[in-house]
Design a protein around this motif. Sequence first.
Motif, mmCIF file in Angstrom:
data_model
loop_
_atom_site.group_PDB
_atom_site.id
_atom_site.type_symbol
_atom_site.label_atom_id
_atom_site.label_comp_id
_atom_site.label_asym_id
_atom_site.label_seq_id
_atom_site.Cartn_x
_atom_site.Cartn_y
_atom_site.Cartn_z
ATOM 1 N N UNK A 96 0.788 -1.218 0.000
ATOM 2 C CA UNK A 96 0.000 0.000 0.000
ATOM 3 C C UNK A 96 0.827 1.277 0.000
ATOM 4 N N UNK A 97 2.135 1.154 0.190
ATOM 5 C CA UNK A 97 2.998 2.328 0.232
ATOM 6 C C UNK A 97 3.978 2.364 -0.936
ATOM 7 N N UNK A 98 3.747 1.527 -1.917
ATOM 8 C CA UNK A 98 4.661 1.540 -3.059
ATOM 9 C C UNK A 98 3.882 1.340 -4.348
ATOM 10 N N UNK A 99 4.499 1.734 -5.419
ATOM 11 C CA UNK A 99 3.925 1.576 -6.751
ATOM 12 C C UNK A 99 5.024 1.243 -7.728
ATOM 13 N N UNK A 100 4.747 1.383 -9.014
ATOM 14 C CA UNK A 100 5.739 1.041 -10.030
ATOM 15 C C UNK A 100 7.058 1.797 -9.892
ATOM 16 N N UNK A 101 7.006 3.055 -9.489
ATOM 17 C CA UNK A 101 8.245 3.844 -9.374
ATOM 18 C C UNK A 101 9.166 3.254 -8.304
ATOM 19 N N UNK A 102 8.609 2.847 -7.164
ATOM 20 C CA UNK A 102 9.428 2.258 -6.110
ATOM 21 C C UNK A 102 9.957 0.886 -6.538
ATOM 22 N N UNK A 103 9.121 0.134 -7.227
ATOM 23 C CA UNK A 103 9.559 -1.167 -7.732
ATOM 24 C C UNK A 103 10.730 -0.989 -8.688
ATOM 25 N N UNK A 104 10.661 0.012 -9.529
ATOM 26 C CA UNK A 104 11.744 0.250 -10.486
ATOM 27 C C UNK A 104 12.988 0.787 -9.800
ATOM 28 N N UNK A 105 12.822 1.526 -8.703
ATOM 29 C CA UNK A 105 13.977 1.946 -7.907
ATOM 30 C C UNK A 105 14.666 0.716 -7.314
ATOM 31 N N UNK A 106 13.870 -0.207 -6.781
ATOM 32 C CA UNK A 106 14.441 -1.426 -6.201
ATOM 33 C C UNK A 106 15.149 -2.244 -7.277
ATOM 34 N N UNK A 107 14.573 -2.307 -8.457
ATOM 35 C CA UNK A 107 15.210 -3.027 -9.565
ATOM 36 C C UNK A 107 16.542 -2.380 -9.925
ATOM 37 N N UNK A 108 16.554 -1.061 -10.046
ATOM 38 C CA UNK A 108 17.800 -0.351 -10.385
ATOM 39 C C UNK A 108 18.854 -0.576 -9.305
ATOM 40 N N UNK A 109 18.445 -0.454 -8.030
ATOM 41 C CA UNK A 109 19.396 -0.658 -6.932
ATOM 42 C C UNK A 109 19.916 -2.090 -6.935
ATOM 43 N N UNK A 110 19.032 -3.062 -7.174
ATOM 44 C CA UNK A 110 19.461 -4.461 -7.192
ATOM 45 C C UNK A 110 20.386 -4.725 -8.376
ATOM 46 N N UNK A 111 20.090 -4.126 -9.531
ATOM 47 C CA UNK A 111 20.969 -4.300 -10.689
ATOM 48 C C UNK A 111 22.350 -3.723 -10.393
ATOM 49 N N UNK A 112 22.395 -2.528 -9.798
ATOM 50 C CA UNK A 112 23.679 -1.908 -9.462
ATOM 51 C C UNK A 112 24.434 -2.734 -8.424
ATOM 52 N N UNK A 113 23.728 -3.279 -7.443
ATOM 53 C CA UNK A 113 24.376 -4.130 -6.437
ATOM 54 C C UNK A 113 24.898 -5.409 -7.083
ATOM 55 N N UNK A 114 24.153 -5.963 -8.013
ATOM 56 C CA UNK A 114 24.611 -7.135 -8.757
ATOM 57 C C UNK A 114 25.865 -6.791 -9.563
ATOM 58 N N UNK A 115 25.881 -5.621 -10.181
ATOM 59 C CA UNK A 115 27.054 -5.159 -10.920
ATOM 60 C C UNK A 115 28.261 -5.107 -9.982
ATOM 61 N N UNK A 116 28.047 -4.557 -8.788
ATOM 62 C CA UNK A 116 29.126 -4.478 -7.804
ATOM 63 C C UNK A 116 29.628 -5.868 -7.426
ATOM 64 N N UNK A 117 28.721 -6.793 -7.198
ATOM 65 C CA UNK A 117 29.060 -8.165 -6.831
ATOM 66 C C UNK A 117 29.884 -8.830 -7.938
ATOM 67 N N UNK A 118 29.406 -8.725 -9.159
ATOM 68 C CA UNK A 118 30.059 -9.359 -10.308
ATOM 69 C C UNK A 118 31.461 -8.788 -10.544
ATOM 70 N N UNK A 119 31.604 -7.488 -10.340
ATOM 71 C CA UNK A 119 32.866 -6.815 -10.635
ATOM 72 C C UNK A 119 33.765 -6.610 -9.417
ATOM 73 N N UNK A 120 33.403 -7.220 -8.300
ATOM 74 C CA UNK A 120 34.246 -7.173 -7.121
ATOM 75 C C UNK A 120 34.378 -5.791 -6.495
ATOM 76 N N UNK A 121 33.344 -4.963 -6.649
ATOM 77 C CA UNK A 121 33.363 -3.630 -6.047
ATOM 78 C C UNK A 121 32.880 -3.744 -4.612
ATOM 79 N N UNK A 122 33.673 -3.220 -3.692
ATOM 80 C CA UNK A 122 33.341 -3.306 -2.254
ATOM 81 C C UNK A 122 32.082 -2.520 -1.947
ATOM 82 N N UNK A 123 31.275 -3.086 -1.060
ATOM 83 C CA UNK A 123 30.084 -2.362 -0.590
ATOM 84 C C UNK A 123 29.889 -2.507 0.854
#
Length: 123
Positions: A96-123
């Motif tokens: 009830x507190x999220x919509x498509x924009x928040x879902x797409x933010x989570x997708x972008x953040x998860x993609x970037x975190x996956x990029x970091x994981x794959x490329x050995x970037x510290x987080x």
Amino acid sequence: MNELPPLNTETLWAILNETVDEATVNQLVWYYLGYRYNEVSSRWEPTYAEDWHQDFPEPPDFFDSRPAAMKLTRSIPQENKQLLKEKLGFKGYKIGEFGPKQTRRATAANWLLSYMEINGIQY
């Protein structure tokens, strides 16, 4: 163009908490997909041949393009789909507190975190 924030957990949390605007989120993802900002033409352009650049010669707006958002989601390797939860402790948005924009933010953040994981970037 403004300088992009660093790729780190603070930036990922800022994306999830909506303290980074959508344009900056798009630009971060574009950058790590291989698009680069051309100061002369004032445009983001692909820098190498890849399926993203073939499908999207112009970098897509992940908030307004369902096909681009779906492709971004599908491009996250299966083993990295839960990284926001596993590495950042992100519990998701409340019903009830999220919509498509928040879902797409989570997708972008998860993609970037996956990029970091794959490329050995510290987080």
